[in-house]
Structure formats: structure tokens, C-alpha cells
Motif scaffolding. Structure first.
Motif, mmCIF file in Angstrom:
data_model
loop_
_atom_site.group_PDB
_atom_site.id
_atom_site.type_symbol
_atom_site.label_atom_id
_atom_site.label_comp_id
_atom_site.label_asym_id
_atom_site.label_seq_id
_atom_site.Cartn_x
_atom_site.Cartn_y
_atom_site.Cartn_z
ATOM 1 N N GLU A 1 14.780 -6.879 14.868
ATOM 2 C CA GLU A 1 15.292 -8.168 14.664
ATOM 3 C C GLU A 1 14.124 -9.506 15.194
ATOM 4 N N GLY A 2 14.210 -10.172 14.061
ATOM 5 C CA GLY A 2 13.230 -11.327 14.049
ATOM 6 C C GLY A 2 12.007 -11.428 13.112
ATOM 7 N N ASP A 3 12.006 -10.102 12.549
ATOM 8 C CA ASP A 3 10.958 -9.875 11.602
ATOM 9 C C ASP A 3 11.370 -10.139 10.400
ATOM 10 N N ASP A 4 10.643 -10.409 9.068
ATOM 11 C CA ASP A 4 10.953 -10.681 7.907
ATOM 12 C C ASP A 4 11.393 -9.199 7.267
ATOM 13 N N VAL A 5 12.151 -9.309 6.158
ATOM 14 C CA VAL A 5 12.418 -7.899 5.703
ATOM 15 C C VAL A 5 11.421 -7.714 4.121
ATOM 16 N N ALA A 6 10.844 -6.689 4.241
ATOM 17 C CA ALA A 6 9.848 -6.434 3.158
ATOM 18 C C ALA A 6 10.511 -5.378 2.364
ATOM 19 N N VAL A 7 10.790 -5.362 1.045
ATOM 20 C CA VAL A 7 11.355 -4.465 0.087
ATOM 21 C C VAL A 7 10.549 -4.303 -1.052
ATOM 22 N N ASP A 8 10.335 -2.815 -1.480
ATOM 23 C CA ASP A 8 9.756 -2.840 -2.720
ATOM 24 C C ASP A 8 10.732 -2.425 -3.958
ATOM 25 N N MET A 9 10.785 -3.057 -5.127
ATOM 26 C CA MET A 9 11.684 -2.844 -6.072
ATOM 27 C C MET A 9 10.900 -2.197 -7.421
ATOM 28 N N SER A 10 11.586 -1.213 -7.746
ATOM 29 C CA SER A 10 10.764 -0.594 -9.001
ATOM 30 C C SER A 10 11.953 -0.217 -10.127
ATOM 31 N N MET B 1 12.989 -16.841 0.445
ATOM 32 C CA MET B 1 12.806 -15.413 -0.283
ATOM 33 C C MET B 1 11.654 -15.595 -1.070
ATOM 34 N N GLN B 2 10.788 -14.632 -1.257
ATOM 35 C CA GLN B 2 9.717 -14.630 -2.045
ATOM 36 C C GLN B 2 9.729 -13.395 -2.970
ATOM 37 N N VAL B 3 9.252 -13.236 -4.269
ATOM 38 C CA VAL B 3 9.333 -12.245 -5.233
ATOM 39 C C VAL B 3 8.048 -12.127 -5.841
ATOM 40 N N THR B 4 7.246 -11.119 -5.651
ATOM 41 C CA THR B 4 5.975 -11.170 -6.101
ATOM 42 C C THR B 4 5.877 -9.821 -7.092
ATOM 43 N N GLU B 5 5.639 -10.131 -8.260
ATOM 44 C CA GLU B 5 5.323 -8.794 -9.363
ATOM 45 C C GLU B 5 3.884 -7.959 -8.967
ATOM 46 N N THR B 6 4.465 -6.649 -8.970
ATOM 47 C CA THR B 6 3.325 -5.779 -8.573
ATOM 48 C C THR B 6 3.082 -4.987 -9.755
ATOM 49 N N LEU B 7 3.927 -4.705 -10.678
ATOM 50 C CA LEU B 7 3.564 -3.824 -11.760
ATOM 51 C C LEU B 7 4.196 -4.147 -12.987
ATOM 52 N N ASN B 8 3.510 -4.531 -14.079
ATOM 53 C CA ASN B 8 4.107 -4.756 -15.604
ATOM 54 C C ASN B 8 3.207 -3.908 -16.300
ATOM 55 N N GLU B 9 3.586 -2.803 -16.723
ATOM 56 C CA GLU B 9 2.965 -2.035 -17.580
ATOM 57 C C GLU B 9 3.954 -1.117 -18.243
ATOM 58 N N GLY B 10 3.984 -1.570 -19.900
ATOM 59 C CA GLY B 10 4.807 -1.080 -20.634
ATOM 60 C C GLY B 10 6.291 -1.539 -20.253
ATOM 61 N N LEU B 11 7.155 -0.683 -19.986
ATOM 62 C CA LEU B 11 8.561 -0.954 -19.409
ATOM 63 C C LEU B 11 8.717 -0.989 -17.993
ATOM 64 N N LYS B 12 7.573 -0.550 -17.399
ATOM 65 C CA LYS B 12 7.759 -0.239 -16.073
ATOM 66 C C LYS B 12 7.633 -1.660 -15.251
ATOM 67 N N ARG B 13 8.374 -1.841 -14.192
ATOM 68 C CA ARG B 13 8.155 -2.988 -13.374
ATOM 69 C C ARG B 13 8.367 -2.665 -11.972
ATOM 70 N N GLY B 14 7.428 -3.452 -11.347
ATOM 71 C CA GLY B 14 7.640 -3.310 -9.711
ATOM 72 C C GLY B 14 7.415 -4.698 -9.329
ATOM 73 N N TYR B 15 8.153 -4.990 -8.243
ATOM 74 C CA TYR B 15 8.411 -6.110 -7.332
ATOM 75 C C TYR B 15 8.365 -5.912 -5.901
ATOM 76 N N ALA B 16 7.645 -6.870 -5.049
ATOM 77 C CA ALA B 16 7.785 -7.025 -3.581
ATOM 78 C C ALA B 16 8.645 -8.007 -3.224
ATOM 79 N N ILE B 17 9.684 -7.800 -2.526
ATOM 80 C CA ILE B 17 10.783 -8.802 -2.060
ATOM 81 C C ILE B 17 10.647 -8.842 -0.627
ATOM 82 N N THR B 18 10.386 -10.387 -0.365
ATOM 83 C CA THR B 18 10.429 -10.671 0.970
ATOM 84 C C THR B 18 11.522 -11.556 1.258
ATOM 85 N N VAL B 19 12.295 -11.028 2.298
ATOM 86 C CA VAL B 19 13.416 -12.010 2.849
ATOM 87 C C VAL B 19 12.986 -12.384 4.378
#
Length: 443
Positions: free
Chosen positions: A101-110, A1-19
Motif C-alpha cells: 500500500e502506497g506504491d504505484d501499480v505496474a501492469v503489463d497488458m498484451s 495514469m501512464q500507458v507506454t507502448e512496449t510492443l507493436n509487431e504485426g497484430l501483436k500489441r504490448g503496453y505497460a500501464i502505471t496506476v
């Protein structure tokens, strides 16, 4: 699993999560192994169905559950690792919508993170506690009010006509279309004129009658009258006036005191004095609480989650709009404008709410089960005869429990802050306290 930060501005946060597909497949296998002992299938004993067959039969169904659990696990792990606390429910969305089925799962969390709350030192803060003693005049006034409520009636002279507020003792018989109806008759009924206890228009027609008079009273039952067969119907009540009595306030003495459960008049005065000073103390506490919140607002500043401020400002504007338009009971109205004043007030409320929550947590403030039960019972008394149903409703409704718990928690935190500050008592008059309370309502 990979978690990559995409936004860090003030209190706003964004992450791309790959399962990865392998992680998801492992989760599905884990769930199948867990379920295998309970699965039965034709041709196999219970718990002996081969894993390959289970995966073919149930794998597709379990992929969605596995995906959700894996993403939830990734989010929880992220919050434990970073220490972030989301201000509201994170926004989570799958970005590879053409997933198969068989692909990675890509999710954005903010989300918006709750801010770091600075330490607060109230040791140098002095609060003023207003103290009001119950004066003799206030006790006497309260006694006079009790005497009016405990009023009795004494017969007027035979020739005296009844007045509004008098009690008339009557026999009456009501008829609709010339026919008597159930519940429309009584003898020796004591009716206080002006009490509005009878059908609208009935009591007014008995003003001016004398003992021995006979009078027909014509009225129309309300359209929404509880007895449907009488609703909207015209009725005539034949009344015989047997006695006319004038109201007389009870004498302020030991006998009156006993009617209110006191041993004697002095004991009743003591109870009244205690009740008045308790009311004064409650009002004084509200004034000191506002002063404390004002001090906190001055002492502490930190970034606020925009989503919380926006939601609070909308709630404020919506509430104030309904106060200005009491005739509108529903919420099917147009959009309500949020003004700068609403936003300013929302910022204060959010700031103080977050601060009190943090202070309460650090001080290990808790609302006990007994305190919650007491609060629920106090609310239940507003629904006579339905107390049990209300109690059960609250027990099954977490949101309602939180609505009752929140003010209890806040008050306990405020008491904790009172203990930290220096409190100086100042004796004032009832009028001065009233002005201080009115000032709170104007702000």
C-alpha cells in the motif's frame, strides 16, 4: 495514469500501464464515499461514520476492487482511443509483485489486435445458382416409398408359414423360473417379424410358424434391461399363433393420400413436388454459398491473429481425430498433432469468419428474437418431452445462445452477399446437383 507502448509487431500489441498510488487512493475514497450512506457502525448513526474510520475499517478490502476497476478503466480507455479490438481476452499481469500500500501499480497488458478488414466489392462477381425441377419419376419414387411406409397386412393361407417381415397375431405368456411376471402376457398382439420390437432372439424363433401353432420361445433378457428384476434372466414365452399376415403396400390412390393429410392424390403429388424442390433448393444454396466463400477467399487477404489461427487449428485437428477414433468418447487422450493442412484450413476459416462478421456489421445484419426463438424450438424438438427444460437451459446459457445465433447470422450475411453479386440460374438434373454436393463434402 501512464500507458507506454512496449510492443507493436504485426497484430501483436504490448503496453505497460502505471496506476499511481494517488489515483488508487482516490478510487478507494470514491468507493467509500459511495458506500458511506449505507454503512452503520457502533457509536455512529447510519451514514455518519467518519471517512477516516471508514478507510481504516474498509480501505484494505476495497483496494483490490479499486485496483481492478482502475486497470479495467485504463484498458477500456485505451481501446476507445486506439480503436483496437482484441482478438482474444488480453493477457494482463501485475509486474511489481512485491507491491504494498502506497506504491504505484505496474501492469503489463498484451494482446493481438483484430486486423483492418478491407472493403469487398462483389458487384463484378457472377454466381451460379443450380435449379432442379422435381421430375415425375422422383415424385413417383417418393409416392412408392410412402406406400411402403403405409403398408397393411393381409392374411396368408392357413397353411402358409410366416416369413421375416410378416405380421403374426399371437397370444403369449412369459415365465421366469416357472413364474409368470408382470407385463409378460398379451392377447391378440400384432408382432411384425424383423421389427426388433421384442427381446433380442424372440422374433427370429417365430419365423416359419403357421396359424394355429403353439410354440415356446426361449430368450434371455439383456443385462441392461430396464426392469432390473428381469435383467439377465432366462424366460420362456408360451405363444399361440392366431394369424399370419403378409405385408402389402398401400395402393397409391386418394385413400392413401388422405392418410398423409392430403385432400386427394393430386394434392399429395403437389406436396411431394414442393418438398423435393425445397430440398433441391437447400442443396443448391449450399453449393452457391461455398462458391461465394471461395470468391471471398480469393478477393480478400489480410493479416490474421496467430492465436485465433492456432486455436482453430487445434479444434480442427481434435475434431478430425475423434472422427477417426469414434470409440474414444472422452477427451483424456494424449496431445493431438496439428498438421500444416489443419493450419491452412484454420487460416481460411478465421479469415472468412472475420470477414463475414465485418460485412454483417457494416450491413447492420441482425438476428431477431423471433429467429432465435424459432431456432431454439427446432433444437428443442430433438428432446421430446423435455422441450421446456431445453428452452429454459438455452435462455440461461449465453454460450449456447451464441452457438445458435452464429449460423443464423452467417446465413443472413451470405444472403446479403447474394444480393450484391450477379446470380445466374442454371437448370440441372438431380444427379448433377448431387455431384456438386458430394464435391463439397470431399473438400
Amino acid at each position: 495514469m501512464q500507458v507506454t507502448e512496449t510492443l507493436n509487431e504485426g497484430l501483436k500489441r504490448g503496453y505497460a500501464i502505471t496506476v499511481t498510488a494517488a489515483e488508487l487512493d482516490a478510487k478507494v475514497n470514491e468507493k467509500l464515499v459511495e458506500a458511506q450512506p449505507e454503512i452503520e457502525m457502533k457509536g455512529f448513526r447510519k451514514g455518519k461514520v467518519p471517512m477516516a474510520l471508514l478507510k481504516k475499517q474498509f480501505g484494505q478490502r476495497m483496494i483490490g476492487e479499486a485496483m481492478q476497476e482502475t486497470i479495467d478503466g485504463a484498458m477500456n480507455e485505451h481501446f476507445e482511443k486506439t480503436g483496437d479490438r482484441p482478438a482474444m481476452q488480453p493477457d494482463v499481469k501485475m509486474t511489481n509483485e512485491d507491491w504494498k500500500e502506497g506504491d504505484d501499480v505496474a501492469v503489463d497488458m498484451s494482446y493481438e489486435a483484430l486486423p483492418e478488414i478491407p472493403e469487398v466489392d462483389l458487384s463484378g462477381v457472377t454466381l451460379e445458382k443450380l435449379v432442379v425441377k422435381a421430375e415425375d419419376e422422383a415424385v413417383t419414387e417418393a409416392l412408392e416409398n410412402l406406400a411402403e411406409n403405409a403398408q397393411e397386412f393381409e392374411a396368408r393361407d392357413e397353411a402358409a408359414a410366416s416369413e421375416d417381415g410378416d405380421q403374426v397375431v399371437i397370444d403369449f405368456l412369459g415365465k421366469v423360473d416357472g413364474e409368470a411376471f408382470e407385463g409378460g402376457a398379451a392377447d391378440d398382439y400384432p408382432l411384425v417379424l424383423g421389427s426388433n420390437s421384442f427381446i433380442p432372439g424372440f422374433e427370429e424363433q417365430l419365423v416359419g410358424v403357421k396359424a394355429g401353432d403353439e410354440k415356446d420361445v426361449s430368450v434371455t433378457f439383456p443385462e441392461e434391461y430396464q426392469a432390473e428384476h428381469l435383467a439377465g434372466k432366462e424366460a420362456v414365452f408360451s405363444c399361440t399363433i392366431k394369424e399370419v399376415k403378409a405385408p402389402k403396400a398401400a395402393e397409391i390412390n386418394d385413400e392413401m393420400a388422405k392418410k398423409f393429410g392430403a385432400e386427394d392424390l393430386e394434392a399429395l403429388k403437389g406436396q411431394i413436388r414442393e418438398r423435393l424442390e425445397s430440398e433441391y433448393a437447400g442443396a443448391a444454396r449450399a453449393v452457391m454459398k461455398r462458391a461465394t466463400l471461395d470468391k471471398l477467399d480469393e478477393l480478400v487477404t489480410f493479416d490474421l491473429p496467430p492465436s485465433l489461427v492456432e486455436a482453430e487449428a487445434k479444434q480442427i485437428s481434435h475434431q478430425l481425430w475423434h472422427e477417426d477414433h469414434p470409440e474414444v468418447e472422452g477427451h483424456d487422450h494424449g496431445e493431438i498433432e496439428t498438421t500444416e493442412d489443419h493450419t491452412t484450413l484454420a487460416e481460411r476459416r478465421v479469415r472468412l469468419g472475420l470477414l463475414l462478421a465485418e460485412l454483417g456489421q457494416k450491413a447492420e445484419v441482425e438476428v431477431t428474437d423471433a429467429e432465435m426463438t424459432q431456432a431454439i424450438m427446432a433444437q428443442a424438438r430433438q428432446y421430446p418431452g423435455q422441450e421446456r427444460q431445453f428452452f429454459e437451459f438455452i435462455q440461461q446459457n449465453a454460450q449456447m445462445q451464441q452457438q445458435l445465433r452464429a449460423p443464423l447470422f452467417e446465413d443472413k450475411v451470405i444472403d446479403h452477399l447474394f444480393d450484391q453479386a450477379t446470380v445466374a440460374e442454371k437448370e440441372v438434373s438431380k444427379e448433377e446437383l448431387q455431384k456438386a454436393v458430394e464435391a463439397l463434402e470431399e473438400e
